[in-house]
Design a protein around this motif. Structure first.
Motif, PDB file in Angstrom:
ATOM      1  N   PRO A 216      41.491  12.728  24.389  1.00  0.00           N
ATOM      2  CA  PRO A 216      40.181  12.280  23.932  1.00  0.00           C
ATOM      3  C   PRO A 216      40.048  10.778  24.024  1.00  0.00           C
ATOM      4  CG  PRO A 216      41.587  12.846  22.078  1.00  0.00           C
ATOM      5  CD  PRO A 216      42.316  13.272  23.326  1.00  0.00           C
ATOM      6  N   GLY A 217      38.822  10.287  23.794  1.00  0.00           N
ATOM      7  CA  GLY A 217      38.562   8.861  23.848  1.00  0.00           C
ATOM      8  C   GLY A 217      39.317   8.116  22.763  1.00  0.00           C
ATOM      9  N   THR A 218      39.205   6.794  22.821  1.00  0.00           N
ATOM     10  CA  THR A 218      39.972   5.937  21.917  1.00  0.00           C
ATOM     11  C   THR A 218      39.716   6.279  20.457  1.00  0.00           C
ATOM     12  OG1 THR A 218      39.815   4.173  23.560  1.00  0.00           O
ATOM     13  CG2 THR A 218      40.471   3.541  21.344  1.00  0.00           C
ATOM     14  N   LYS A 219      38.467   6.569  20.102  1.00  0.00           N
ATOM     15  CA  LYS A 219      38.133   6.811  18.702  1.00  0.00           C
ATOM     16  C   LYS A 219      38.855   8.030  18.149  1.00  0.00           C
ATOM     17  CE  LYS A 219      33.537   4.723  18.665  1.00  0.00           C
ATOM     18  NZ  LYS A 219      32.102   4.955  18.438  1.00  0.00           N
ATOM     19  N   ASP A 220      39.053   9.043  18.997  1.00  0.00           N
ATOM     20  CA  ASP A 220      39.630  10.301  18.518  1.00  0.00           C
ATOM     21  C   ASP A 220      41.085  10.491  18.930  1.00  0.00           C
ATOM     22  OD1 ASP A 220      37.156  10.989  17.449  1.00  0.00           O
ATOM     23  OD2 ASP A 220      36.485  11.757  19.388  1.00  0.00           O
ATOM     24  N   ARG A 221      41.676   9.461  19.525  1.00  0.00           N
ATOM     25  CA  ARG A 221      43.013   9.634  20.080  1.00  0.00           C
ATOM     26  C   ARG A 221      44.046   9.971  19.021  1.00  0.00           C
ATOM     27  NH1 ARG A 221      44.410   5.369  24.524  1.00  0.00           N
ATOM     28  NH2 ARG A 221      42.692   6.535  25.434  1.00  0.00           N
ATOM     29  N   ASN A 222      43.890   9.406  17.828  1.00  0.00           N
ATOM     30  CA  ASN A 222      44.862   9.644  16.767  1.00  0.00           C
ATOM     31  C   ASN A 222      44.495  10.814  15.866  1.00  0.00           C
ATOM     32  OD1 ASN A 222      46.467   7.466  17.561  1.00  0.00           O
ATOM     33  ND2 ASN A 222      45.136   6.024  16.495  1.00  0.00           N
ATOM     34  N   ALA A 223      43.402  11.451  16.148  1.00  0.00           N
ATOM     35  CA  ALA A 223      42.975  12.574  15.316  1.00  0.00           C
ATOM     36  C   ALA A 223      43.856  13.791  15.596  1.00  0.00           C
ATOM     37  CB  ALA A 223      41.518  12.921  15.612  1.00  0.00           C
ATOM     38  N   PRO A 224      44.134  14.594  14.600  1.00  0.00           N
ATOM     39  CA  PRO A 224      44.940  15.796  14.826  1.00  0.00           C
ATOM     40  C   PRO A 224      44.202  16.780  15.720  1.00  0.00           C
ATOM     41  CG  PRO A 224      43.992  15.808  12.611  1.00  0.00           C
ATOM     42  CD  PRO A 224      43.717  14.460  13.195  1.00  0.00           C
ATOM     43  N   PRO A 225      44.921  17.538  16.557  1.00  0.00           N
ATOM     44  CA  PRO A 225      44.252  18.486  17.446  1.00  0.00           C
ATOM     45  C   PRO A 225      43.543  19.588  16.668  1.00  0.00           C
ATOM     46  CG  PRO A 225      46.628  18.848  17.445  1.00  0.00           C
ATOM     47  CD  PRO A 225      46.387  17.578  16.683  1.00  0.00           C
ATOM     48  N   GLN A 226      42.416  20.040  17.189  1.00  0.00           N
ATOM     49  CA  GLN A 226      41.673  21.126  16.559  1.00  0.00           C
ATOM     50  C   GLN A 226      42.353  22.457  16.865  1.00  0.00           C
ATOM     51  OE1 GLN A 226      38.993  20.745  14.510  1.00  0.00           O
ATOM     52  NE2 GLN A 226      39.398  18.552  14.679  1.00  0.00           N
ATOM     53  N   LEU A 227      42.681  23.204  15.828  1.00  0.00           N
ATOM     54  CA  LEU A 227      43.371  24.476  15.997  1.00  0.00           C
ATOM     55  C   LEU A 227      42.386  25.641  15.959  1.00  0.00           C
ATOM     56  CD1 LEU A 227      46.491  23.924  13.706  1.00  0.00           C
ATOM     57  CD2 LEU A 227      46.303  23.557  16.170  1.00  0.00           C
ATOM     58  N   THR A 228      42.669  26.658  16.750  1.00  0.00           N
ATOM     59  CA  THR A 228      41.850  27.865  16.799  1.00  0.00           C
ATOM     60  C   THR A 228      42.679  29.037  16.289  1.00  0.00           C
ATOM     61  OG1 THR A 228      40.678  27.023  18.741  1.00  0.00           O
ATOM     62  CG2 THR A 228      40.495  29.384  18.275  1.00  0.00           C
ATOM     63  N   ASP A 229      42.150  29.748  15.315  1.00  0.00           N
ATOM     64  CA  ASP A 229      42.858  30.895  14.734  1.00  0.00           C
ATOM     65  C   ASP A 229      42.596  32.171  15.532  1.00  0.00           C
ATOM     66  OD1 ASP A 229      43.811  29.301  12.623  1.00  0.00           O
ATOM     67  OD2 ASP A 229      41.977  29.628  11.472  1.00  0.00           O
ATOM     68  N   PHE A 230      43.560  33.072  15.513  1.00  0.00           N
ATOM     69  CA  PHE A 230      43.387  34.370  16.164  1.00  0.00           C
ATOM     70  C   PHE A 230      44.252  35.400  15.449  1.00  0.00           C
ATOM     71  CE2 PHE A 230      46.832  32.191  18.314  1.00  0.00           C
ATOM     72  CZ  PHE A 230      47.811  33.159  18.453  1.00  0.00           C
ATOM     73  N   GLU A 231      43.927  36.662  15.643  1.00  0.00           N
ATOM     74  CA  GLU A 231      44.666  37.744  14.994  1.00  0.00           C
ATOM     75  C   GLU A 231      46.019  37.956  15.672  1.00  0.00           C
ATOM     76  OE1 GLU A 231      43.886  39.472  12.298  1.00  0.00           O
ATOM     77  OE2 GLU A 231      42.059  38.257  12.046  1.00  0.00           O
ATOM     78  N   ILE A 232      47.029  38.229  14.865  1.00  0.00           N
ATOM     79  CA  ILE A 232      48.371  38.455  15.404  1.00  0.00           C
ATOM     80  C   ILE A 232      48.885  39.811  14.943  1.00  0.00           C
ATOM     81  CG2 ILE A 232      48.987  36.010  15.501  1.00  0.00           C
ATOM     82  CD1 ILE A 232      50.528  36.427  12.874  1.00  0.00           C
ATOM     83  N   PRO A 233      49.780  40.416  15.719  1.00  0.00           N
ATOM     84  CA  PRO A 233      50.391  41.682  15.278  1.00  0.00           C
ATOM     85  C   PRO A 233      51.341  41.432  14.108  1.00  0.00           C
ATOM     86  CG  PRO A 233      51.373  40.933  17.339  1.00  0.00           C
ATOM     87  CD  PRO A 233      50.204  40.034  17.082  1.00  0.00           C
ATOM     88  N   THR A 234      51.603  42.448  13.345  1.00  0.00           N
ATOM     89  CA  THR A 234      52.467  42.327  12.164  1.00  0.00           C
ATOM     90  C   THR A 234      53.863  41.832  12.523  1.00  0.00           C
ATOM     91  OG1 THR A 234      51.267  44.185  11.185  1.00  0.00           O
ATOM     92  CG2 THR A 234      53.350  43.569  10.153  1.00  0.00           C
ATOM     93  N   SER A 235      54.322  42.212  13.697  1.00  0.00           N
ATOM     94  CA  SER A 235      55.674  41.807  14.107  1.00  0.00           C
ATOM     95  C   SER A 235      55.804  40.287  14.194  1.00  0.00           C
ATOM     96  CB  SER A 235      56.026  42.440  15.455  1.00  0.00           C
ATOM     97  OG  SER A 235      55.093  42.029  16.450  1.00  0.00           O
ATOM     98  N   PHE A 236      54.708  39.611  14.519  1.00  0.00           N
ATOM     99  CA  PHE A 236      54.746  38.151  14.630  1.00  0.00           C
ATOM    100  C   PHE A 236      54.996  37.510  13.268  1.00  0.00           C
ATOM    101  CE2 PHE A 236      52.380  37.048  18.826  1.00  0.00           C
ATOM    102  CZ  PHE A 236      53.254  37.874  19.515  1.00  0.00           C
ATOM    103  N   TRP A 237      54.431  38.112  12.222  1.00  0.00           N
ATOM    104  CA  TRP A 237      54.616  37.563  10.890  1.00  0.00           C
ATOM    105  C   TRP A 237      56.092  37.615  10.490  1.00  0.00           C
ATOM    106  CZ3 TRP A 237      54.664  34.798   6.965  1.00  0.00           C
ATOM    107  CH2 TRP A 237      54.989  35.241   5.677  1.00  0.00           C
ATOM    108  N   TYR A 238      56.741  38.750  10.738  1.00  0.00           N
ATOM    109  CA  TYR A 238      58.152  38.874  10.397  1.00  0.00           C
ATOM    110  C   TYR A 238      59.012  37.956  11.275  1.00  0.00           C
ATOM    111  CZ  TYR A 238      56.900  42.889   7.544  1.00  0.00           C
ATOM    112  OH  TYR A 238      56.358  43.691   6.573  1.00  0.00           O
ATOM    113  N   GLU A 239      58.617  37.823  12.527  1.00  0.00           N
ATOM    114  CA  GLU A 239      59.376  36.949  13.429  1.00  0.00           C
ATOM    115  C   GLU A 239      59.213  35.484  13.014  1.00  0.00           C
ATOM    116  OE1 GLU A 239      62.008  35.830  16.233  1.00  0.00           O
ATOM    117  OE2 GLU A 239      61.519  37.879  15.606  1.00  0.00           O
ATOM    118  N   LEU A 240      58.008  35.117  12.529  1.00  0.00           N
ATOM    119  CA  LEU A 240      57.788  33.751  12.061  1.00  0.00           C
ATOM    120  C   LEU A 240      58.710  33.444  10.881  1.00  0.00           C
ATOM    121  CD1 LEU A 240      56.169  31.087  12.151  1.00  0.00           C
ATOM    122  CD2 LEU A 240      54.533  32.147  10.569  1.00  0.00           C
TER     123      LEU A 240
END
Length: 608
Positions: A216-240
């Protein structure tokens, strides 16, 4: 004595390397192309010249659009057929890696799973070599990220696609098991750590933008990246849970360097977003380890880590995400009486800024404020203006201790006594210079030339005044603003930092107070409109002005029509203010402005 406090130096070189390992991690590899063309891959099996040319053409073709979905699917299938049996060689080649990264977002979940399956081998044992390769790591990241796309609902989803999702899930879990089995190597590896961080995001169910996209431009360079949520299978939760447990078993590595520190920052950040209860456990365990390490007798190990480049970044994340109870414990047992010393340190001052920010609306803030207030002059002299600015912003947010901070700043800049100096506080704050230095006086009693043109406005001085402008009592700032000459006001309006100060003072004022400031600006509007920064400020003033104030501004601008319409900046002001309507259709212009004013007032009432 404070003589001059310029823009905060932030321990330039020391902090620069320290910042490169932040959660975004862009600086190590700005783009896939840059990351894959670096040297250091001797002995690696390469594609022949003909294949390199082929994949270069593929990469260029993938930048273009396809006629329809059928043509795209056929193209993808043909390419995947070409890489069968040599996916690892293609992925670890610079040109082939780029082509695969552009191809994977066009593949179905099943096709992505096939690519991962070939990269990992029959048992998944090959994942480590590919993931820790400077080019192959990009491909693995891109493939894992496709899980978020497969989770999107589709009206045309069929059984085959659902089966593909399941196969992709299996491959991601296989990759995660390999990472867990080799966790010490992945944590510290310059390329493998990025695969690990992407895996943490995907297992938690949130992803940021691909790192191959332009920054991004200079003004937003230090801003944290925007995250997008999505549904995950149950197995991912246990693996996390299993993956985070493996990481915590190696928490001692988190302080070893910036790469490992960034991995643990990512773990805490994604868990805070998606698994808050798990995050609290991880925060306490991380803080517990950092505070239990051996140190010099009578010295908290936390103080050592707060001054370390890698560990302080991790501690900033811990401070930002911690519950109030943990923050109280950290202050009471480790930080009490040490805040000023840390604020004076070139690295330690950054965690103190974070702590001051997150405690703004808690009871702990008053204790932090009392401790830091005594060291304000020393902190100013050290050039660590970020601490002072954050202290002012926290006072504005909490609504507490504002008068004390203002009086402390007046004393620090030597404009508290005699009272006649109060009207000079604004130029001093904006330039971060004491009264004697700004007005060229050797002693407080010496002759002083108080008509000095406004100059030396700096970034942190601007930030400080913008924070002070949010205080309940702003009489010193407004009196000082009224004491400025028209030329000083024009300088301020057209300065990169000063224009933001003037905007803050205007927008935070009541209608009556705003009118007083605007009357001081009369006669300057045309010159402001012809300035790049002045025109931006003028537009901000216009958007917050009442109809009567807009009419006064328009009446002053209209006589300069020729100059305004021919200027590269002012012509936009002319159009946005509808000044042609003001000249030829005054009634229509008045009706439009009145309608906009009512809408703005209604919107503000809703927000309040």
């Amino acid at each position: 004595m404070l003589e001059k406090a310029k823009t905060q130096k932030r321990g330039d070189k020391k902090r620069a390397d320290h910042a490169d390992a932040g959660p975004g991690g862009e600086k190590r590899r700005k783009t896939a192309e840059d990351g894959c063309k670096a040297p250091g891959d001797r002995g690696k099996k390469r594609l022949d010249a003909e294949s390199v040319g082929y994949f270069r053409r593929i990469g260029e073709r993938l930048k273009e659009d396809f006629e329809d979905a059928e043509a795209r699917a056929m193209f993808v299938e043909n390419i995947l057929r070409e890489i069968q049996g040599k996916a690892a060689v293609v992925a670890t080649d610079g040109t082939g890696s780029i082509a695969l990264q552009r191809l994977l977002p066009l593949c179905s979940p099943g096709q992505v799973a096939e690519v991962l399956s070939e990269l990992g081998g029959e048992s998944g044992s090959e994942f480590k070599a590919v993931s820790c390769d400077q080019c192959g790591g990009h491909v693995v990241e891109s493939a894992v990220r496709q899980v978020s796309r497969s989770a999107e609902p589709s009206a045309t989803a069929d059984d085959e696609e659902e089966d593909g999702d399941g196969v992709l899930e299996v491959q991601v879990l296989s990759l995660s098991r390999v990472v867990r089995d080799n966790i010490p190597e992945f944590i510290n590896h310059g390329h493998g750590s990025y695969v690990l961080r992407t895996l943490l995001h995907v297992l938690a169910g949130c992803v940021g933008p691909p790192r191959t996209e332009p920054r991004p431009g200079t003004k937003d360079r230090n801003a944290p990246p925007q995250l997008t949520d999505f549904e995950i299978p149950t197995s991912f939760w246990y693996e996390l849970k299993s993956l985070t447990e493996s990481l915590m078993d190696n928490v001692k590595v988190s302080i070893a360097g910036s790469v490992a520190s960034a991995v643990f920052q990512t773990m805490l950040t994604v868990c805070h977003r998606k698994r808050p209860k798990l995050c609290k456990q991880l925060l306490r365990r991380t803080a517990g380890y950092l505070t239990s390490c051996s140190a010099a007798p009578g010295v908290s190990p936390l103080l050592v880590f707060l001054k370390d480049q890698a560990a302080s970044r991790l501690l900033e994340t811990v401070i930002q995400l911690s519950p109030k109870s943990l923050l109280r414990d950290l202050y009471k047992n480790h930080l009490k009486g040490q805040l000023v010393d840390l604020a004076l340190h070139p690295i330690g001052n950054f965690p103190i800024q974070r702590l001051t920010a997150v405690t703004a609306k808690t009871k702990l803030f008053a204790r932090l404020f009392d401790e830091l207030l005594g060291g304000v002059e020393a902190i100013l002299a050290s050039g660590h203006m970020g601490v002072i600015v954050q202290l002012a912003e926290s006072c504005a947010e909490s609504g507490e201790r504002q008068e004390e901070l203002m009086q402390c700043l007046l004393n620090a800049f030597h404009c508290a006594e005699p009272g006649s100096r109060h009207v000079h506080c604004l130029p001093l704050f904006m330039s971060l210079l004491t009264y004697e230095v700004y007005y060229h006086s050797d002693t407080a009693e010496g002759s002083v030339q108080t008509q000095v043109p406004l100059s030396s406005i700096c970034y942190h001085g601007s930030r400080l005044v913008q924070a002070l402008a949010k205080f309940k009592e702003r009489s010193h700032l407004l009196s000082s603003l009224r004491a400025l000459t028209p030329e000083d006001l024009l300088t301020m309006a057209c300065d990169p930092s000063g224009s933001h100060v003037l905007q803050a003072l205007i927008t935070t004022s009541s209608d009556k107070g705003r009118g007083k400031i605007l009357r001081r600006l009369e006669g300057l509007y045309v010159r402001m409109a012809c300035s790049r920064l002045g025109s931006r400020l003028l537009e901000a003033i216009w958007s917050n002005a009442s109809v009567s104030h807009r009419q006064s501004i328009a009446q002053e601008l209209v006589p300069g029509e020729i100059q305004l319409r021919s200027d590269q900046f002012a012509r936009h002001v002319w159009g946005k203010f509808a000044l042609s309507h003001f000249i030829h259709r005054r009634a229509v212009w008045q009706e439009i402005q009145t309608g906009e004013s009512k809408k703005r007032k209604l919107f503000n009432d809703i927000l309040e």
